[in-house]
Design an enzyme around this catalytic site. Structure first.
Site, PDB file in Angstrom:
ATOM      1  N   ARG A  59      12.701 -16.775  -3.138  1.00 25.15           N
ATOM      2  CA  ARG A  59      12.379 -16.009  -4.176  1.00 25.15           C
ATOM      3  C   ARG A  59      11.577 -16.449  -5.184  1.00 25.15           C
ATOM      4  O   ARG A  59      10.671 -15.439  -5.926  1.00 25.15           O
ATOM      5  CB  ARG A  59      13.792 -15.415  -4.950  1.00 25.15           C
ATOM      6  CG  ARG A  59      13.439 -14.272  -6.181  1.00 25.15           C
ATOM      7  CD  ARG A  59      14.853 -13.728  -6.575  1.00 25.15           C
ATOM      8  NE  ARG A  59      16.030 -14.456  -6.796  1.00 25.15           N
ATOM      9  CZ  ARG A  59      16.356 -15.146  -7.700  1.00 25.15           C
ATOM     10  NH1 ARG A  59      15.507 -15.267  -8.812  1.00 25.15           N
ATOM     11  NH2 ARG A  59      17.279 -16.002  -7.675  1.00 25.15           N
ATOM     12  N   TYR A 112       1.696   8.806  -6.839  1.00 31.13           N
ATOM     13  CA  TYR A 112       2.962   8.757  -5.975  1.00 31.13           C
ATOM     14  C   TYR A 112       4.308   9.283  -6.674  1.00 31.13           C
ATOM     15  O   TYR A 112       4.324   8.857  -7.761  1.00 31.13           O
ATOM     16  CB  TYR A 112       2.915   7.410  -5.247  1.00 31.13           C
ATOM     17  CG  TYR A 112       4.135   7.266  -4.271  1.00 31.13           C
ATOM     18  CD1 TYR A 112       4.273   8.208  -3.461  1.00 31.13           C
ATOM     19  CD2 TYR A 112       5.076   6.658  -4.615  1.00 31.13           C
ATOM     20  CE1 TYR A 112       5.576   8.336  -2.424  1.00 31.13           C
ATOM     21  CE2 TYR A 112       6.146   6.113  -3.906  1.00 31.13           C
ATOM     22  CZ  TYR A 112       6.329   7.074  -2.531  1.00 31.13           C
ATOM     23  OH  TYR A 112       7.291   7.118  -1.713  1.00 31.13           O
ATOM     24  N   LYS A 209       0.466   0.146   2.749  1.00 35.15           N
ATOM     25  CA  LYS A 209      -0.514   1.020   3.265  1.00 35.15           C
ATOM     26  C   LYS A 209      -1.978   0.299   3.874  1.00 35.15           C
ATOM     27  O   LYS A 209      -1.532  -0.511   4.862  1.00 35.15           O
ATOM     28  CB  LYS A 209      -1.073   1.791   2.079  1.00 35.15           C
ATOM     29  CG  LYS A 209       0.210   2.418   1.276  1.00 35.15           C
ATOM     30  CD  LYS A 209       1.039   3.450   2.486  1.00 35.15           C
ATOM     31  CE  LYS A 209       2.248   4.382   1.831  1.00 35.15           C
ATOM     32  NZ  LYS A 209       3.288   3.608   1.062  1.00 35.15           N
TER      33      LYS A 209
HETATM   34  N1  LCS Z   1       1.537   3.649  -4.735  1.00 35.30           N
HETATM   35  C1  LCS Z   1       0.999   4.722  -4.065  1.00 35.30           C
HETATM   36  C2  LCS Z   1      -0.165   5.087  -4.385  1.00 35.30           C
HETATM   37  C3  LCS Z   1       1.868   4.945  -2.910  1.00 35.30           C
HETATM   38  O1  LCS Z   1       1.199   6.058  -2.132  1.00 35.30           O
HETATM   39  C4  LCS Z   1       3.011   4.555  -2.514  1.00 35.30           C
HETATM   40  C5  LCS Z   1       3.916   5.129  -1.438  1.00 35.30           C
HETATM   41  C6  LCS Z   1       3.556   3.564  -3.517  1.00 35.30           C
HETATM   42  C7  LCS Z   1       2.839   3.156  -4.491  1.00 35.30           C
HETATM   43  C8  LCS Z   1       5.035   3.078  -3.191  1.00 35.30           C
HETATM   44  O2  LCS Z   1       4.858   2.067  -2.348  1.00 35.30           O
HETATM   45  P1  LCS Z   1       6.267   1.558  -1.312  1.00 35.30           P
HETATM   46  O3  LCS Z   1       7.440   1.041  -2.098  1.00 35.30           O
HETATM   47  O4  LCS Z   1       6.391   2.639  -0.350  1.00 35.30           O
HETATM   48  O5  LCS Z   1       5.541   0.375  -0.687  1.00 35.30           O
HETATM   49  N2  LCS Z   1       3.333   6.034  -0.893  1.00 35.30           N
HETATM   50  C9  LCS Z   1       3.900   6.813   0.074  1.00 35.30           C
HETATM   51  C10 LCS Z   1       3.416   8.069   0.668  1.00 35.30           C
HETATM   52  O6  LCS Z   1       2.319   8.486   0.095  1.00 35.30           O
HETATM   53  N3  LCS Z   1       4.443   8.402   1.793  1.00 35.30           N
HETATM   54  O7  LCS Z   1       5.252   7.379   1.950  1.00 35.30           O
HETATM   55  C11 LCS Z   1       5.099   6.323   0.789  1.00 35.30           C
END
Ligand code: LCS
Length: 394
Positions: A59, A112, A209
């Protein structure tokens, strides 16, 4: 590669972050261990005191995770990286590190969904006030600043309507008012946009992503520009505990090697899909920063090196037509998330942006019938043919 910062980003993608471990391994191995043994009691105590360099507990640090953190920090031009269990863990750590009770934050309306919900629905319980504004409108950002504003959080291009905000101008407004600027760079990746070069203090990513790029990992990253911000955020991160797993860090480091290549193809394919949709009679509106019809197209061309891999659009037949399209595609997959090699299609109002609620979506200009496509790296003509046969059924 100790001097990776000298190289072009295409080369950095392949080499940045790697440091030889003495075995001759040419990639950083997966150190799948939760803890590290000490040579003796004084060695352990010295590590905890920070008087010695080395690993204690995963961690707090792990060689596989450090390689991934260094790589993204170099690509973003920041001091160092903090790898997190998810993009949301990275955003939570950012909010919890840079805000305290009595502070105020400004956040993009087009983000998001859960990012906004975290600020307005969770951080609010800990005494943090916030204003959600259209950060593409600089006057709206100026008006939102208060004497206690400590953080401006911008997502650009914003999920899902791809609104583009002027990072250099917002950095001046934020810092002029005594606040830090944090930017969610998930949609562009450092290949297309480097917010720290434009004046931002912190960059966050959902590495789920484009950075990982293969739809097989959930992970996040924070990159601070200065050693002071990095140290302050890392301290909070160690207590919050949202650390990445070594295997996931390994997979992201592997994905990063092809990031520049993948982004080139994502941009080329998404540009073709956007142009196809814009001329289709059943499509009412297309959002893509590289289309001249995009309201911030000129700014996008100045600030970014490509339009990215995400396109969103509204059908003349509204949400019912959108549902028919989403149920008719064969090559494209009906799924949330984005930035992977495969093309995905989804409905923001009932899926990724459902948590915001109808009113917040309306304020952010997210239409209920909007359809979002994350354009993958398949053959563009085959993606377009799939969308065309789906549109024919609407
Ligand atoms: N920031 C952006 C711009 C995102 O599109 C997402 C997730 C996150 C932060 C959060 O990331 P995660 O915790 O999921 O790794 N976006 C998603 C979307 O547009 N569809 O499913 C997840």
């Amino acid at each position: 590669m100790h001097d990776a910062r000298r190289y072009h980003p295409d080369t950095q993608c392949v080499h940045a972050g790697f440091e030889p471990d003495g075995t001759g391994a040419v990639v950083t191995p997966i150190y799948q261990t939760s803890t590290f043994s000490f040579r003796d009691a004084d060695h352990g105590a010295g590590l905890f005191e920070g008087k010695r360099e080395g690993y204690i507990y995963t961690r707090l640090g792990n060689p596989t995770i450090r390689a991934c953190e260094r790589a993204v920090a170099i690509l973003e031009g920041g001091h160092d990286g903090i790898a997190c269990a998810s993009g949301m863990a990275a955003i939570h750590t950012t909010f919890a590190s840079l805000l305290r009770a009595g502070d105020h934050a400004v956040c993009s309306a087009v983000v998001y969904g859960p990012t906004q919900t975290l600020l307005t629905g969770v951080m609010s319980r800990f005494g943090v006030e916030s204003s959600v504004v259209d950060t593409a409108d600089l006057d709206a950002v100026r008006r939102a600043m208060k004497s206690n504003t400590k953080l401006v959080f911008v997502e650009t291009p914003g999920n899902p309507v791809l609104a583009v905000s002027d990072l250099a101008a917002i950095a001046e407004i934020a810092q002029g008012g005594g606040a830090k600027l944090a930017v969610d760079n998930t949609f562009s990746s450092p290949i297309l946009q480097r917010p720290l070069d434009l004046g931002a203090d912190v960059v966050v990513h959902s590495m789920t992503k484009f950075l990982n790029g293969h739809a097989d990992v959930v992970a996040g990253m924070i990159v601070a520009k200065t050693a002071e911000d990095d140290a302050a955020m890392r301290k909070i991160f160690h207590q919050l505990g949202g650390c990445i797993d070594p295997l996931d860090a390994f997979l992201v480091s592997r994905g990063l090697k092809t990031l520049a290549l993948r982004m080139e193809r994502h941009c080329a394919n998404a540009g073709r899909v956007a142009r196809f949709l814009e001329t289709h009679p059943k499509v009412a509106k297309v959002n893509y920063p590289w289309l001249p019809s995009h309201p911030q197209h000129e700014l996008a061309k100045r600030q970014m090196r490509g339009g990215g891999g995400v396109v969103s659009f509204e059908l003349a037949g509204g949400i019912e037509a959108g549902k028919t399209l989403m149920n008719s595609v064969r090559l494209c997959t009906l799924a949330v998330s984005l930035g992977g090699v495969e093309t995905l299609i989804e409905h923001p109002a009932s899926m990724t942006h459902a948590s915001m609620g109808r009113d917040a979506r309306a304020r952010a200009g997210i239409p209920e019938g909007l359809v979002r496509v994350s354009v993958g790296i398949e053959r563009a003509d085959e993606i377009i043919a799939d969308l065309e046969q789906g549109l024919a059924k609407t």
